[in-house]
Design an enzyme around this catalytic site. Structure first.
Site, PDB file in Angstrom:
ATOM      1  N   LYS A   1       0.840  -1.217   0.000  1.00  0.00           N
ATOM      2  CA  LYS A   1       0.000   0.000   0.000  1.00  0.00           C
ATOM      3  C   LYS A   1       0.867   1.255   0.000  1.00  0.00           C
ATOM      4  O   LYS A   1       0.534   2.248  -0.645  1.00  0.00           O
ATOM      5  CB  LYS A   1      -0.927   0.035   1.229  1.00  0.00           C
TER       6      LYS A   1
ATOM      7  N   LYS B   1      -5.211 -13.934 -11.580  1.00  0.00           N
ATOM      8  CA  LYS B   1      -6.411 -14.449 -10.925  1.00  0.00           C
ATOM      9  C   LYS B   1      -7.599 -13.515 -11.143  1.00  0.00           C
ATOM     10  O   LYS B   1      -7.436 -12.320 -11.405  1.00  0.00           O
ATOM     11  CB  LYS B   1      -6.151 -14.648  -9.432  1.00  0.00           C
TER      12      LYS B   1
ATOM     13  N   LYS C   1     -11.941  -8.415  -8.447  1.00  0.00           N
ATOM     14  CA  LYS C   1     -12.912  -7.362  -8.755  1.00  0.00           C
ATOM     15  C   LYS C   1     -12.234  -6.046  -9.105  1.00  0.00           C
ATOM     16  O   LYS C   1     -12.856  -5.134  -9.604  1.00  0.00           O
ATOM     17  CB  LYS C   1     -13.952  -7.197  -7.659  1.00  0.00           C
TER      18      LYS C   1
HETATM   19  P1  ADP Z   1     -10.536  -9.328  -4.665  1.00  0.00           P
HETATM   20  O1  ADP Z   1      -9.177  -9.901  -4.952  1.00  0.00           O
HETATM   21  O2  ADP Z   1     -11.460  -9.538  -5.805  1.00  0.00           O
HETATM   22  O3  ADP Z   1     -10.496  -7.895  -4.164  1.00  0.00           O
HETATM   23  P2  ADP Z   1     -10.893  -9.978  -1.850  1.00  0.00           P
HETATM   24  O4  ADP Z   1      -9.483  -9.562  -1.596  1.00  0.00           O
HETATM   25  O5  ADP Z   1     -11.991  -9.139  -1.298  1.00  0.00           O
HETATM   26  O6  ADP Z   1     -11.114 -10.183  -3.445  1.00  0.00           O
HETATM   27  O7  ADP Z   1     -11.038 -11.467  -1.328  1.00  0.00           O
HETATM   28  C1  ADP Z   1     -12.102 -12.006  -0.570  1.00  0.00           C
HETATM   29  C2  ADP Z   1     -11.853 -13.501  -0.399  1.00  0.00           C
HETATM   30  O8  ADP Z   1     -11.907 -14.180  -1.696  1.00  0.00           O
HETATM   31  C3  ADP Z   1     -10.463 -13.817   0.180  1.00  0.00           C
HETATM   32  O9  ADP Z   1     -10.560 -14.916   1.087  1.00  0.00           O
HETATM   33  C4  ADP Z   1      -9.652 -14.198  -1.058  1.00  0.00           C
HETATM   34  O10 ADP Z   1      -8.584 -15.059  -0.733  1.00  0.00           O
HETATM   35  C5  ADP Z   1     -10.699 -14.886  -1.960  1.00  0.00           C
HETATM   36  N1  ADP Z   1     -10.366 -14.725  -3.420  1.00  0.00           N
HETATM   37  C6  ADP Z   1     -10.349 -13.559  -4.125  1.00  0.00           C
HETATM   38  N2  ADP Z   1     -10.046 -13.772  -5.447  1.00  0.00           N
HETATM   39  C7  ADP Z   1      -9.859 -15.113  -5.581  1.00  0.00           C
HETATM   40  C8  ADP Z   1      -9.534 -15.968  -6.705  1.00  0.00           C
HETATM   41  N3  ADP Z   1      -9.368 -15.495  -7.936  1.00  0.00           N
HETATM   42  N4  ADP Z   1      -9.420 -17.297  -6.466  1.00  0.00           N
HETATM   43  C9  ADP Z   1      -9.610 -17.803  -5.209  1.00  0.00           C
HETATM   44  N5  ADP Z   1      -9.924 -17.056  -4.112  1.00  0.00           N
HETATM   45  C10 ADP Z   1     -10.060 -15.722  -4.276  1.00  0.00           C
END
Ligand code: ADP
Ligand code: TRP
Length: 332
Positions: A112, A195, A198
């Protein structure tokens, strides 16, 4: 002692297939086996200063999508972090034993500092103590999260151990990152690399709320290549990702069919994508329909949030009373 599961997610938009397969599906599996506390980490989202209008709506969206994905408020305690006054209280106590040096070394904090140098606030620095407060509040022992959260779990263990050592009592158990049975999954996106996330522009993540039409549009545009030029050719990342996604939602026969087509250089990506879009729509439609129903049912959402808050506060009060007494607070 029975294991206690605690996990949450920051409300920052709609849940995608990665959030579902990586986290929420784990919640659903665990709810029958453990005492579970699942929450919406709305305090954590304040580190990025969300617009006041979005704060509530985003929390509502995650509540709806947890429920639609199968999290059952009759089986688990489902609540909003901001409904527990004990969370900021425990956060304060833990911060007294969290050292600036160790917090500055956490990789997500360093990231960050690099990516948003204009907003390196104290909330970001103490993100791991707030997260530890969430878990230790209910004496959580198992925490279903993705790989990216392992460092935060290590910090939670450090804080628990330090607290116990200081006060000479095993009050707070040390939690571990945990996944039911299988390995941690990493769901790919549709942009040919990395991966699903969002933070992508929205056209390469598959959201649980996407309609068959939206799914078809995104999937038909997914990155592939010009096709194999020799038998059994290794797959380009975008092509491999389509197969991975197919593996989650299509039958083994369908996957095997396209594997053979690919290996024998007859594959038509258009046909494969059409099939994937159809199977994805079948996979997600029950969830989408529940999202649509729940979105219209404010009375039910209110009840779930209120009942969850009450149950969670009961558990939190027990821990915080114990902690206050150990620290030495006494009434006159
Ligand atoms: P993002 O990466 O979309 O911002 P978050 O950080 O809010 O998602 O993650 C919320 C949960 O979803 C966490 O436990 C994270 O490890 C899981 N997660 C997010 N993206 C993936 C992915 N592509 N594959 C597997 N788990 C994921
Ligand atoms: N940091 C987690 C994420 O970004 C969200 C979170 C906050 C959390 N508090 C938690 C996860 C406690 C598990 C337990 O995904």
């Amino acid at each position: 002692m029975k294991d206690i599961v605690v996990s949450g997610a920051r409300p920052t938009g709609n849940l995608h297939l990665g959030n579902y397969l990586g986290a929420v599906k784990q919640f659903v599996k665990m709810q029958d086996a453990y005492t579970c506390f699942f929450f919406i980490a709305d305090y954590h989202s304040l580190t990025t200063h969300p617009n006041p209008k979005d704060l509530h709506n985003d929390a509502r969206t995650v509540l709806i999508e947890y429920l639609a994905a199968g999290v059952d408020p009759e089986k688990v305690t489902l609540y909003l972090q901001s409904d527990l006054p004990q969370i900021p209280e425990l956060y304060l106590f833990l911060n007294m034993h969290a050292y600036v040096g160790e917090l500055e070394r956490v990789p997500t904090f360093k990231e960050k500092v690099r990516t948003q140098p204009d907003n390196v606030n104290a909330g970001l620095l103490t993100y791991p103590t707030l997260m530890a407060a969430d878990i230790l509040m209910h004496k959580g022992t198992k925490v279903p999260v993705g790989k990216d959260q392992e460092q935060h779990l290590e910090m939670a263990r450090v804080f628990a151990r330090r607290f116990n050592n200081l006060y000479g009592k095993e009050i707070l158990p040390e939690p571990i990152a945990f996944n039911m049975g299988n390995e941690l999954v990493k769901v790919p996106g549709l942009n040919g690399a990395g991966k699903m996330s969002k933070s992508d522009d929205g056209s390469t993540a598959i959201f649980l709320k996407d309609t068959p039409k939206e799914l078809s549009k995104k999937i038909m545009r997914a990155v592939t290549d010009t096709g194999p030029t020799e038998p059994n050719q290794p797959k380009a990342e975008g092509v491999a990702n389509l197969f991975t996604l197919m593996g989650y939602v299509s039958t083994p026969e369908v996957v095997a069919h396209f594997e053979t087509e690919y290996n024998e250089m007859r594959v038509r990506y258009g046909d494969m994508k059409k099939q994937l879009a159809e199977d994805m729509a079948n996979y997600l439609t029950p969830i989408r329909e529940k999202i649509e129903d729940l979105s219209k049912n404010d009375a039910y959402l209110k009840k779930v949030a209120e009942d969850g808050a009450e149950k969670a506060r009961e558990s939190a009060k027990k821990t915080i009373d114990e902690i206050r007494s150990v620290i030495g607070f006494k009434s006159f």
